[in-house]
Scaffold this motif. Sequence first.
Motif, PDB file in Angstrom:
ATOM      1  N   VAL A 174       5.372   7.206   2.419  1.00  0.00           N
ATOM      2  CA  VAL A 174       5.576   6.297   1.296  1.00  0.00           C
ATOM      3  C   VAL A 174       5.174   6.981   0.006  1.00  0.00           C
ATOM      4  N   GLN A 175       5.834   6.562  -1.072  1.00  0.00           N
ATOM      5  CA  GLN A 175       5.471   7.055  -2.395  1.00  0.00           C
ATOM      6  C   GLN A 175       4.991   5.880  -3.228  1.00  0.00           C
ATOM      7  N   VAL A 176       3.867   6.080  -3.936  1.00  0.00           N
ATOM      8  CA  VAL A 176       3.293   5.040  -4.786  1.00  0.00           C
ATOM      9  C   VAL A 176       4.123   4.941  -6.061  1.00  0.00           C
ATOM     10  N   LYS A 177       4.760   3.792  -6.267  1.00  0.00           N
ATOM     11  CA  LYS A 177       5.626   3.563  -7.432  1.00  0.00           C
ATOM     12  C   LYS A 177       4.897   2.841  -8.568  1.00  0.00           C
ATOM     13  N   HIS A 178       3.960   1.971  -8.233  1.00  0.00           N
ATOM     14  CA  HIS A 178       3.168   1.245  -9.223  1.00  0.00           C
ATOM     15  C   HIS A 178       1.769   1.028  -8.665  1.00  0.00           C
ATOM     16  N   ILE A 179       0.775   1.005  -9.566  1.00  0.00           N
ATOM     17  CA  ILE A 179      -0.601   0.668  -9.188  1.00  0.00           C
ATOM     18  C   ILE A 179      -1.025  -0.504 -10.065  1.00  0.00           C
ATOM     19  N   ASP A 180      -1.443  -1.588  -9.433  1.00  0.00           N
ATOM     20  CA  ASP A 180      -1.904  -2.797 -10.148  1.00  0.00           C
ATOM     21  C   ASP A 180      -0.886  -3.268 -11.179  1.00  0.00           C
ATOM     22  N   ARG A 181       0.352  -3.438 -10.754  1.00  0.00           N
ATOM     23  CA  ARG A 181       1.448  -3.870 -11.629  1.00  0.00           C
ATOM     24  C   ARG A 181       1.118  -5.170 -12.352  1.00  0.00           C
ATOM     25  N   GLU A 182       0.423  -6.083 -11.703  1.00  0.00           N
ATOM     26  CA  GLU A 182       0.097  -7.384 -12.298  1.00  0.00           C
ATOM     27  C   GLU A 182      -1.313  -7.404 -12.889  1.00  0.00           C
ATOM     28  N   GLY A 183      -1.888  -6.230 -13.129  1.00  0.00           N
ATOM     29  CA  GLY A 183      -3.241  -6.145 -13.683  1.00  0.00           C
ATOM     30  C   GLY A 183      -4.277  -5.937 -12.599  1.00  0.00           C
ATOM     31  N   LYS A 184      -5.377  -5.326 -12.977  1.00  0.00           N
ATOM     32  CA  LYS A 184      -6.454  -5.033 -12.021  1.00  0.00           C
ATOM     33  C   LYS A 184      -7.273  -6.298 -11.792  1.00  0.00           C
ATOM     34  N   LYS A 185      -7.360  -6.724 -10.533  1.00  0.00           N
ATOM     35  CA  LYS A 185      -8.063  -7.969 -10.208  1.00  0.00           C
ATOM     36  C   LYS A 185      -9.494  -7.710  -9.721  1.00  0.00           C
ATOM     37  N   PHE A 186      -9.713  -6.570  -9.034  1.00  0.00           N
ATOM     38  CA  PHE A 186     -11.024  -6.258  -8.461  1.00  0.00           C
ATOM     39  C   PHE A 186     -11.400  -4.819  -8.816  1.00  0.00           C
ATOM     40  N   ASP A 187     -12.696  -4.565  -9.005  1.00  0.00           N
ATOM     41  CA  ASP A 187     -13.164  -3.240  -9.409  1.00  0.00           C
ATOM     42  C   ASP A 187     -12.806  -2.154  -8.411  1.00  0.00           C
ATOM     43  N   LYS A 188     -12.980  -2.417  -7.132  1.00  0.00           N
ATOM     44  CA  LYS A 188     -12.857  -1.360  -6.120  1.00  0.00           C
ATOM     45  C   LYS A 188     -11.558  -1.409  -5.321  1.00  0.00           C
ATOM     46  N   VAL A 189     -10.652  -2.324  -5.682  1.00  0.00           N
ATOM     47  CA  VAL A 189      -9.407  -2.489  -4.924  1.00  0.00           C
ATOM     48  C   VAL A 189      -8.223  -2.410  -5.881  1.00  0.00           C
ATOM     49  N   SER A 190      -7.180  -1.703  -5.468  1.00  0.00           N
ATOM     50  CA  SER A 190      -5.937  -1.672  -6.235  1.00  0.00           C
ATOM     51  C   SER A 190      -4.785  -2.098  -5.336  1.00  0.00           C
ATOM     52  N   ARG A 191      -3.785  -2.734  -5.957  1.00  0.00           N
ATOM     53  CA  ARG A 191      -2.572  -3.114  -5.237  1.00  0.00           C
ATOM     54  C   ARG A 191      -1.515  -2.045  -5.510  1.00  0.00           C
ATOM     55  N   LEU A 192      -1.039  -1.413  -4.438  1.00  0.00           N
ATOM     56  CA  LEU A 192      -0.059  -0.338  -4.538  1.00  0.00           C
ATOM     57  C   LEU A 192       1.322  -0.859  -4.180  1.00  0.00           C
ATOM     58  N   ASP A 193       2.301  -0.587  -5.037  1.00  0.00           N
ATOM     59  CA  ASP A 193       3.705  -0.866  -4.728  1.00  0.00           C
ATOM     60  C   ASP A 193       4.307   0.460  -4.288  1.00  0.00           C
ATOM     61  N   CYS A 194       4.798   0.512  -3.059  1.00  0.00           N
ATOM     62  CA  CYS A 194       5.304   1.762  -2.490  1.00  0.00           C
ATOM     63  C   CYS A 194       6.723   1.585  -1.951  1.00  0.00           C
ATOM     64  N   ARG A 195       7.404   2.701  -1.819  1.00  0.00           N
ATOM     65  CA  ARG A 195       8.738   2.742  -1.216  1.00  0.00           C
ATOM     66  C   ARG A 195       8.680   3.763  -0.105  1.00  0.00           C
ATOM     67  N   SER A 196       9.161   3.394   1.086  1.00  0.00           N
ATOM     68  CA  SER A 196       9.140   4.332   2.207  1.00  0.00           C
ATOM     69  C   SER A 196      10.377   5.231   2.147  1.00  0.00           C
TER      70      SER A 196
END
Length: 146
Positions: free
Chosen positions: A11-33
């Motif tokens: 997978v390749q990471v396309k976006h990190i925290d697209r909707e804003g950072k919600k937690f200090d130690k966690v990020s939401r990754l948008d990926c495409r396989s």
Amino acid sequence: RGAMIALEDIVQVKHIDREGKKFDKVSRLDCRSENFDMEIVMDVNTDLYPVKLNEKMSIALATSLEEGVPDPGTYVPNPGPSLLDAYEYAMYGKVYKWVEEKDKSTSPVVSIYVSFGGLLMMVRGDPRHLKDLEPEGRMYLLMRKV
């Protein structure tokens, strides 16, 4: 590899925290396989496992960590040699939602949602590639950078 790996892809990471950072130690990754052209959105503890935009990772979704040995369903402190040895980051969770989408195109699409103790993942793609991810099933998410 046997039936213990339900899905394996790069997978390749396309976006990190697209909707804003919600937690200090966690990020939401948008990926495409790359191989199965799936959309994967996942929460990762980036304090433990930092990830960069456009980085590529090998991921596996596995129902067990040992070939031919079903997952015991409880924590085993010293499992011995296992799939964990081949990866850098792992989470254990449960499939909590399975949705078939019929209206978008002629080819079927399914979205599978997994919770890893509150860190979430969604995998959307062709059901043929996701058939081993059973509703209510337990699974491991394993990742390593490539």
